[in-house]
Structures are given as C-alpha cells and as structure tokens.
Enzyme design. Structure first.
Site, PDB file in Angstrom:
ATOM      1  N   ASP A  82      17.769  11.647  89.079  1.00  0.00           N
ATOM      2  CA  ASP A  82      17.535  11.211  87.709  1.00  0.00           C
ATOM      3  C   ASP A  82      18.553  11.902  86.800  1.00  0.00           C
ATOM      4  O   ASP A  82      18.230  12.789  86.013  1.00  0.00           O
ATOM      5  CB  ASP A  82      16.099  11.553  87.303  1.00  0.00           C
ATOM      6  CG  ASP A  82      15.747  10.970  85.941  1.00  0.00           C
ATOM      7  OD1 ASP A  82      16.451  10.051  85.496  1.00  0.00           O
ATOM      8  OD2 ASP A  82      14.773  11.438  85.323  1.00  0.00           O
ATOM      9  N   ARG A 132       8.901  27.204  94.663  1.00  0.00           N
ATOM     10  CA  ARG A 132       8.811  26.159  93.653  1.00  0.00           C
ATOM     11  C   ARG A 132       9.069  26.705  92.246  1.00  0.00           C
ATOM     12  O   ARG A 132       9.697  26.022  91.421  1.00  0.00           O
ATOM     13  CB  ARG A 132       7.437  25.487  93.729  1.00  0.00           C
ATOM     14  CG  ARG A 132       7.319  24.229  92.875  1.00  0.00           C
ATOM     15  CD  ARG A 132       5.984  23.553  93.099  1.00  0.00           C
ATOM     16  NE  ARG A 132       5.918  22.912  94.404  1.00  0.00           N
ATOM     17  CZ  ARG A 132       6.374  21.685  94.655  1.00  0.00           C
ATOM     18  NH1 ARG A 132       6.939  20.986  93.698  1.00  0.00           N
ATOM     19  NH2 ARG A 132       6.276  21.177  95.866  1.00  0.00           N
ATOM     20  N   GLU A 156      12.014  15.395  96.595  1.00  0.00           N
ATOM     21  CA  GLU A 156      11.355  16.163  95.539  1.00  0.00           C
ATOM     22  C   GLU A 156      12.192  17.374  95.157  1.00  0.00           C
ATOM     23  O   GLU A 156      12.273  17.737  93.976  1.00  0.00           O
ATOM     24  CB  GLU A 156       9.963  16.608  95.985  1.00  0.00           C
ATOM     25  CG  GLU A 156       9.180  17.241  94.836  1.00  0.00           C
ATOM     26  CD  GLU A 156       7.788  17.666  95.240  1.00  0.00           C
ATOM     27  OE1 GLU A 156       6.989  17.968  94.329  1.00  0.00           O
ATOM     28  OE2 GLU A 156       7.495  17.728  96.440  1.00  0.00           O
ATOM     29  N   GLU A 176       4.009  25.953 101.321  1.00  0.00           N
ATOM     30  CA  GLU A 176       3.519  24.580 101.381  1.00  0.00           C
ATOM     31  C   GLU A 176       3.782  23.999 102.754  1.00  0.00           C
ATOM     32  O   GLU A 176       4.810  24.274 103.373  1.00  0.00           O
ATOM     33  CB  GLU A 176       4.197  23.705 100.305  1.00  0.00           C
ATOM     34  CG  GLU A 176       3.934  24.171  98.901  1.00  0.00           C
ATOM     35  CD  GLU A 176       4.549  23.231  97.874  1.00  0.00           C
ATOM     36  OE1 GLU A 176       4.831  22.063  98.225  1.00  0.00           O
ATOM     37  OE2 GLU A 176       4.761  23.669  96.725  1.00  0.00           O
ATOM     38  N   CYS A 203       8.034  10.567 102.496  1.00  0.00           N
ATOM     39  CA  CYS A 203       9.108  10.544 103.493  1.00  0.00           C
ATOM     40  C   CYS A 203       9.318   9.121 104.016  1.00  0.00           C
ATOM     41  O   CYS A 203      10.442   8.718 104.316  1.00  0.00           O
ATOM     42  CB  CYS A 203       8.781  11.449 104.674  1.00  0.00           C
ATOM     43  SG  CYS A 203       8.114  13.048 104.205  1.00  0.00           S
ATOM     44  N   HIS A 206       2.858   9.191 101.724  1.00  0.00           N
ATOM     45  CA  HIS A 206       3.864   9.884 102.522  1.00  0.00           C
ATOM     46  C   HIS A 206       5.223   9.469 101.951  1.00  0.00           C
ATOM     47  O   HIS A 206       5.762   8.420 102.306  1.00  0.00           O
ATOM     48  CB  HIS A 206       3.777   9.497 104.001  1.00  0.00           C
ATOM     49  CG  HIS A 206       2.503   9.921 104.660  1.00  0.00           C
ATOM     50  ND1 HIS A 206       2.006  11.193 104.571  1.00  0.00           N
ATOM     51  CD2 HIS A 206       1.614   9.227 105.425  1.00  0.00           C
ATOM     52  CE1 HIS A 206       0.882  11.285 105.255  1.00  0.00           C
ATOM     53  NE2 HIS A 206       0.612  10.105 105.777  1.00  0.00           N
TER      54      HIS A 206
END
Length: 869
Positions: free
Chosen positions: A624, A523, A567, A556, A837, A835
């Site tokens: 974005d 990350r 994400e 994670e 997903c 969730h």
C-alpha cells in the site's frame, strides 16, 4: 495473365535451383525456360491448343477432356512439367482466345517472366491505366503489375524519387530531341499491349546492385530516408486498389515475391550489397488492403516471414522512416500485423504440446510488429537527455560462488538484464518516450496472451536459443498479467538456485544450512528488527536477498506460506511512511508521498526501504505505497522534469505553467529571481540559488523557461538526490539481475508494487471457488455476495485485507485473485476466519443474512495477527 498458378511455379522453381552459385546466368536462363514451359502447360489445360481433332489427353481441346478449375490446372501443369509430358502447338483453327494466344502467347509469356526486370513509375502506371481505360481491358496493366510486384529487382527500382539534375545533366538534357514525349507515350502504349521490352542496356542496369541506383544513392540518404517516393506509391495504390481485378494482381504478386525475398535475405546477404532493397518493404507496406481477409491465409504470413529476416540495420532504418508517419498510418500497420496474429491464434488450437511459439506466421508477425513498435516510440514525444546517473559503486555481488561457478561455468547475466538489440541500434529506450504516437496498449494482443504457455516461453527466454522464439523478447505484445507471470518464474527459479547453492555449501564446507531469507520480528518493534537484519544481510552477503522470504512474528503461531509475509510488508509500509517518522512527506491534496529533503534519517535507512520494495516484487506481494509516477520513472533511469510536477506537485506545476504562458512582462509584474525558498521539517524557510547569485538574477520573458526547468530539476532531483540514490540502490540490490527493467514500463512497475486500484468485486464473484459443501447456489453464498456488494469502499478493502492479507487487487484485477470460500461448520456465534496464505475464507453457515453481515463486519474490522482460531 497472373493467377494463383504463379505461386506453385515459384515453389517448383526453388526445388530446381542450382545449389551452387557458380554460374548465375545459366541458372537464370533455366528458371526463365521453366516458367515459360509451365505457363504453356497451364494454358493447354485451361484453354486448349485450338485443334478440334487433338489427341493429347492433357489438352482442353481433346475429346473427353475433364475440365478443371484454375488451381487444379496449376498443380497439374507442374506435374506435367516434371514428367516432360507432351506439349501441343497452338492450332490456327482455334478462335477467340486461342488465336490471340497463337499470335502473342509466346511473346506475352516471355515478357511476363523475363529475368530482365522492368520497373514502374507513377507516370508510367497512369499512362497504362488511361490506355486500358479507353480499351476497357485492364489485363495488360494487371500483367505489368504482376511482373513488377512479383520481382524483388523490379520493385526495388520502382517509384524512385527524382533527384535534382546537376549542371552537366541539364546541358545534356537541352540537347535531347524534342520528340521525347511522343517516344514515352509510344513506349507506354507498347507496355499496355504487353509488348513492353527494354533495350538490353537499360535492362541490364535494372539488375539488383547494378546501374546508377546502387550504393551511391544510399550514401546520400539520411538514416531515416529511402530512395523510394512514398507519396507517389500512395497515390498509385489509391487509384488502383479500387479495381478488384487489379487488387488480385497485387495479392498474387506478393505470394510469388515473398519466398524469393526471404531466400535473398537469408542466404544471399542482399541488403548489405544494396540497401535500396529496403524499398520493396516500404512499397508493400503502403498497400492499405494488407489486413483484408484475402491476404491472411498465404500472402501476409509469407511476407512477414520475409520481413522478419531483415538484418538489424535494415529494421532500424525502417523504424526511423516509419517514425515520421502519421498516427493513422502507424495504427494501420499495427492492425495489419495484429490481425494476422489474432487470425492464426484463433484458427489453431494451441496448447502445451502445440506451442504458439512454433507458429512461423505468429512469430514473424510479432517480429515485424516490433519494428512498428519502435517507430511508434521514435515518433512519439521523446526525452533522451534527462537520464539518472549510474551508481558510482556497483551493486555488491555475493562473496560466495554461484551454482554455475561451482560447476565450472561462467555466471550468466552478471552484468544485469538484457537490452533489446534494436534499442541499442536506434539509441533509444522505451522509457525515453513520454507519449507514443499510439498508446502502448494497442500493441498488446490478448488472444495471444491467452494461449501462451508462459513456463515454456520463459524457458526459451532464458536459454536464448535460435531455434525457439520467446515472446518475452517482445514484451510490448504481452499484458501486465502475462509479464508478471514471467517475472514470477524468474524470481522462483532464482530462489531455488540460491537454495541449491546453500545446500552445496553446507555439504562441502560444513556451513549451517540456511536456504531461506529468514526474518524473525517483534510486532511492536517491526522496523527495528527487520531493518537491522536486512542491513546485516545487505552488508555481508547481498545474494541472500534473492532467497525466498520467510517471516516469523515472535510469540505467534503461523507457517509462512505467503500470508505472513503479506502482513509483514503491510505493517512495515505503515510504519515507514508514517509522516511522524519524517522520512517522507505526505501531500493531503494528492494523497502521495515524497522524499523528505531535510530528513534526519541516514542514507542506509532509505537503502533498506528500497530493499523492502524490491523484496515485495521479488516475493509477489502487493504494498500500500503511494508514490507519484516520477518515482517509478526515476527507478527506470529517467530524471524528473517539469512535466512530472503535474503529478508530483500539481499546485507548483500550475504556477510554473502560468509563468510560462504569461503574456505581460514577467520581470516587472512578478519580480521573481533565480532564488527559491523551501521549508524544513520544522517549518523554517530555506533559500536555494538555482544559479550562482540567483537572488540577483531576475526571471524575464527570455529566461523563464530556464527558470522553470531548473526549478523542476531542483525539486525532483537535486533536493532529494542522496535519499533517492540510496533508495534506488536498495531496490536494485534485489532486482538488478531480474528482467524487471526489460519487461516493464514505469506505470507497470507501479502496478506490480501497488496492485490495481480498481476493485471489481463482480469479477471476484465470477472466479471464486467453493469447498466443504458450499457451491454457487447455496443460500448463504448468495446472501454473502449480496452483503459484500452492499459494503462501502472502505469495508470492501477491509474484507480484502482480512481474506488475502492486502487491500489491493493483484495485477489484472480481482478477477485474477483465486479466492476460496469453505464451509466452517453449522450456525454458530463464532466469527468467520481466513487463511490469507491461500486466500481462503472459512464461513460458518449462519442462520440469517443479518447475522452473517454482523459477524462478517466484526471479523474484518478487528482482524490482525496470527494465532490459533
């Protein structure tokens, strides 16, 4: 007389046509005789023979005969003709209609269905109309219109443009006797009484492909011209369509005409023999009543089927001709075909078993609409010159064999996506059009989109069979949501194909099984990890980019069913477009990013950014990203021009616009040269000559247009040429074999990448589903929506980010987002979870609205990362 019986006559005669074309004259005579006999049977059933003591049971004059309506009489007349039933002779005792029929029936009907076709001119129509008006009887004009407008040969010859006379013709005209006008009036009067007979010589010259109006006329015409006088046709329609009886004649004639035209185009290659055949389509389409309800059932569907059989060259000529029409005329034609499509869609129950693709009328109308669509593009504001150069190096293909090649087949779509044949014929692309005559949205048919089974349609699109039509070949009629679904199917099938290839290689060559594009990233080092991995894949085997993306964040827990990828893309975009990195510049006024011409990053970094954008589309993720529209135009192959500065750099655009509009002396008052200055990353000025020795060339009133064009060319193209080419190359590595470029316009590409900017949470509320004990009427659900609607814009975006993994609405708006709110236990201090997903919000049953608001705000504000909740 011309009524619905003519349609049935047409059908029967097609059954009796000779299968061979060895003796066309004999076939023609048989058809003429059949028409005459059927018409006599019809009169016998509707009017009788006039003999009061007639014993023929199929005669209206016989005792006990049951009267029937015109349609039933027409059907019965066909049956009597088939069995060669008794036919009465007209009797002198019949009064009124019968006596008129006795005296002129044979002559009138013979003229009505003669194979020596008459034609019309504007003058002849007006003369007949005037005579009919004096007699207050329009039946002769109706018969003439019925005859000419139901005959392809007659219509092709009608309303021809007058040609300027040669010197020889002028001399011969001077020798004509001075009674010519009287002769013409007399001929028109004969026409008005339905006794219009041409001389054998003139009649024979009217047959298709013969006479003086054949191919020689066509050779003298420009590519966007036809030999018909369109203004004359419009004036004739304007005068005649106000009369209901005459209007019915046009309708009936079209019913009779269309099947014969379809047959001519399908089997007889008639257009190649006489390009003037196109005239009849031009004339019919000028009928402003084509979209009226009377035409929708039979006439217009049949005409569309005929028009859809036009060869490509004829379609292109129609498009060029119609491109000169006004906005209102184009819109009328669009509405005509759209109304037929909508009428057929809503009057039938289409589903997975009864496909709209199998409806001939809808398919034919869509093909006709395509011609109008390209006329709309051609007639708009075109820019065919400023095109991006193709990449010097081709996009690298997989070094491995494809599934088709493993099976001994050639690879399909190896040269990229298809191009519409009509585009090639016309030499234009949709993206060449800056502004069409009418908006592209008017070509979208929403009822059709609602009933279209996109999985089946996509199959027809890929198989390219002649037996099945795919609406994806006419993407203008599809909305962005439907096209996005087609793109989704294409992406998924390509992913499965790559997966199967991997499995085959693992079995045959013992290679490690790697069916996914796996990215394992940290990350806090997401850019380094992701871009290094993608760079290796792009160099070694670019085909792996077309595998399904599978992202894992180191340390994670979380299975990537779509949410982790969402994400990942969001974090990558945040990092890449950080102005501190220096790859892109950010304009605070427009809130848009642009390529930094003085960036220190190498071309490979921009290539990898292009790959990321391509992967986002390929994996159906929204980013974005805030680019000006010119970026998407450039991705579609168009260079940026002065007009694009209005969006990309509005301040510069306004300055240059004022320069172009300045009424004084530009050279004396402004003292500008062809040398411009920019600032680099550190604020240092950089000078650039738009022309050689530009600092010595003043900008004047005469050369200011050149200055503006070259200024825009430098800002949007030359200054960022290396960066953009690398960026585009990466984008095409992922999308080069996709139908993306075929289906979407630049503004729709932006919608695919960025999602919709319109966040309609009322639409989201309407489509949200509930689980675990909640329903629409639950107390907490009502309080939840009241709370969400009270949030500000930023808080609503945070909620979307928390629930779906992105703060943008999908293509089609939030109403297309399938969100689920599930119960997550009784009242508690725990925060809501999600969730991403599956777009599922897990909401405990909080005891009060205030607690719900406080817990929800805290959850959406501090939501990042995947872990055990």
């Amino acid at each position: 007389m011309f009524n619905h019986s003519s349609f049935f006559v047409c059908d029967l005669l097609r059954e009796y046509e000779e299968p061979e074309i060895e003796n066309p004259e004999a076939s023609r005579m048989k058809r003429a005789a059949a028409k005459h006999l059927i018409e006599r049977y019809y009169h016998q059933l509707t009017e009788g023979c006039g003999n009061e003591s007639c014993s023929n049971s199929w005669c209206a004059s016989s005792v006990g005969f049951n009267r029937m309506d015109n349609n039933a009489a027409a059907v019965k007349a066909l049956e009597l003709y088939k069995v060669n039933a008794k036919l009465c002779d007209p009797h002198p005792s019949k009064k009124g209609t019968a006596s008129a029929y006795l005296e002129s029936s044979s002559h009138i009907l013979g003229n009505l269905f003669r194979s020596d076709v008459n034609y019309l001119t504007e003058e002849k129509v007006y003369e007949i109309l005037d005579i009919c008006g004096e007699k207050e009887d329009y039946s002769p004009l109706i018969r003439v219109i019925g005859r000419v407008f139901s005959s392809a040969e007659g219509l092709v010859q009608s309303f021809r443009r007058s040609k300027p006379h040669t010197k020889e013709e002028l001399k011969s005209l001077q020798g004509k006797d001075e009674d010519k006008d009287e002769d013409e009036k007399e001929a028109a009067a004969c026409s008005a009484t339905a006794m219009e007979e041409d001389s054998p010589a003139s009649s024979s010259s009217l047959r298709l492909g013969e006479g003086s109006s054949g191919e020689n006329d066509v050779q003298k015409l420009a590519p966007d011209e036809v030999s018909v006088d369109i203004d004359a046709v419009r004036r004739v329609y304007e005068r005649l369509l106000s009369n209901e009886k005459i209007e019915a004649a046009f309708l009936n004639a079209l019913v009779y005409l269309s099947p014969n035209v379809e047959c001519d185009l399908t089997y007889h290659n008639v257009y190649s023999r006489d390009p003037n055949y196109l005239n009849l389509f031009v004339i019919v389409m000028e009928n402003s009543n084509l979209h009226s309800p009377e035409y929708l059932e039979i006439a217009l569907p049949q005409f569309c089927k005929a028009m859809s059989k036009l060869p490509l060259a004829a379609q292109a000529k129609l498009a060029r001709l119609w491109s000169h029409y006004s906005t209102e005329q184009i819109r009328r034609m669009v509405e005509t075909f759209q109304q037929l499509i909508t009428y057929k869609v809503i009057s039938n129950e289409f589903n997975s078993r009864n496909l709209v693709n199998d409806d001939d009328a809808v398919v034919a109308a869509t093909k006709c609409l395509k011609v109008v669509y390209y006329a709309n593009v051609l007639g708009g504001d075109l820019d065919t010159e400023h095109n991006e150069e193709e990449d010097e190096e081709p996009i690298p293909e997989s070094s491995e064999l494809t599934l088709q090649e493993l099976l001994g087949e050639e690879r399909r779509n190896k040269k990229g996506p298809r191009v519409d044949p009509l585009e090639i014929e016309l030499g234009i692309r949709t993206n060449d059009c800056r502004r069409p005559l009418i908006s592209f949205e008017e070509f979208v048919n929403e009822p059709l989109n609602e009933v279209l089974e996109m999985d089946k349609d996509y199959t027809f699109f890929k198989v390219e069979t002649e037996n099945k039509f795919s609406f994806m070949t006419c993407p203008f009629i599809l909305n962005a949501v439907t096209k996005n679904l087609g793109l989704y199917y294409d992406n998924r099938i390509r992913m499965y194909s790559e997966r199967r290839i991997t499995v085959l290689y693992s079995l045959v060559q013992g290679q490690q099984l790697n069916p996914y594009l796996r990215l394992k990233v940290r990350r806090d080092h997401i850019i380094d990890d992701a871009l290094v991995r993608l760079e290796m894949i792009a160099m070694e085997n670019p085909a792996d980019l077309k595998k399904q993306l599978y992202v894992e964040f180191e340390g994670e827990q979380g299975v990537d069913e779509g949410g982790v990828s969402k994400e990942f893309f969001q974090l990558v975009v945040e990092e890449i477009f950080n102005p501190d990195i220096g790859m892109f510049t950010y304009d605070e006024r427009t809130k848009l990013f642009w390529f930094n011409p003085s960036s220190f990053e190498n071309e490979g970094q921009y290539t990898l950014i292009g790959i990321v954008l391509g992967l986002a589309i390929y994996n159906n993720c929204i980013l974005d990203v805030h680019f000006p529209m010119v970026v998407y135009r450039k991705l579609m192959g168009k260079k940026g021009t002065f007009r694009d500065l209005a969006d990309a750099n509005p301040v510069l655009y306004q300055s240059l616009k004022e320069l172009l509009e300045y009424e004084g002396s530009v050279e004396e008052d402004m003292m500008i040269t062809f040398q411009i200055s920019q600032t680099d990353l550190f604020g240092n000025p950089l000078m650039y000559d738009l022309r050689e020795n530009g600092d010595k060339i003043p900008v004047t009133n005469e050369n200011r247009k050149e200055f503006v064009a070259q200024y825009a060319e430098y800002m949007l193209n030359k200054s960022v040429e290396k960066q953009f080419k690398a960026f585009r190359r990466g984008f095409h590595m992922v999308t080069n074999e996709s139908p993306l470029k075929y289906l979407f316009r630049p503004e729709e590409i932006e919608l695919l990448i960025c999602g919709s900017r319109n966040l309609d949470f009322l639409a989201l509320e309407e489509t949200t589903e509930y689980d675990g004990g909640y329903n629409r009427d639950s107390r907490i659900i009502k309080e939840f929506w009241e709370t969400l609607h009270s949030f500000g814009e930023e808080q609503k975006r945070l909620f979307l980010q928390f629930t779906t993994g992105t703060d943008r609405a999908p293509v089609g708006g939030l109403g297309k987002l399938k969100m689920i709110i599930a119960k997550n236990g009784p009242d508690t201090d725990r925060l809501p979870t999600s969730h991403t997903c599956f777009n599922v919000l897990l909401l405990p049953e909080y005891s009060s609205k205030e607690k719900l608001r406080e817990r929800l705000l805290k959850a959406i504000t501090y939501a990042k990362g995947f872990g055990m909740l």
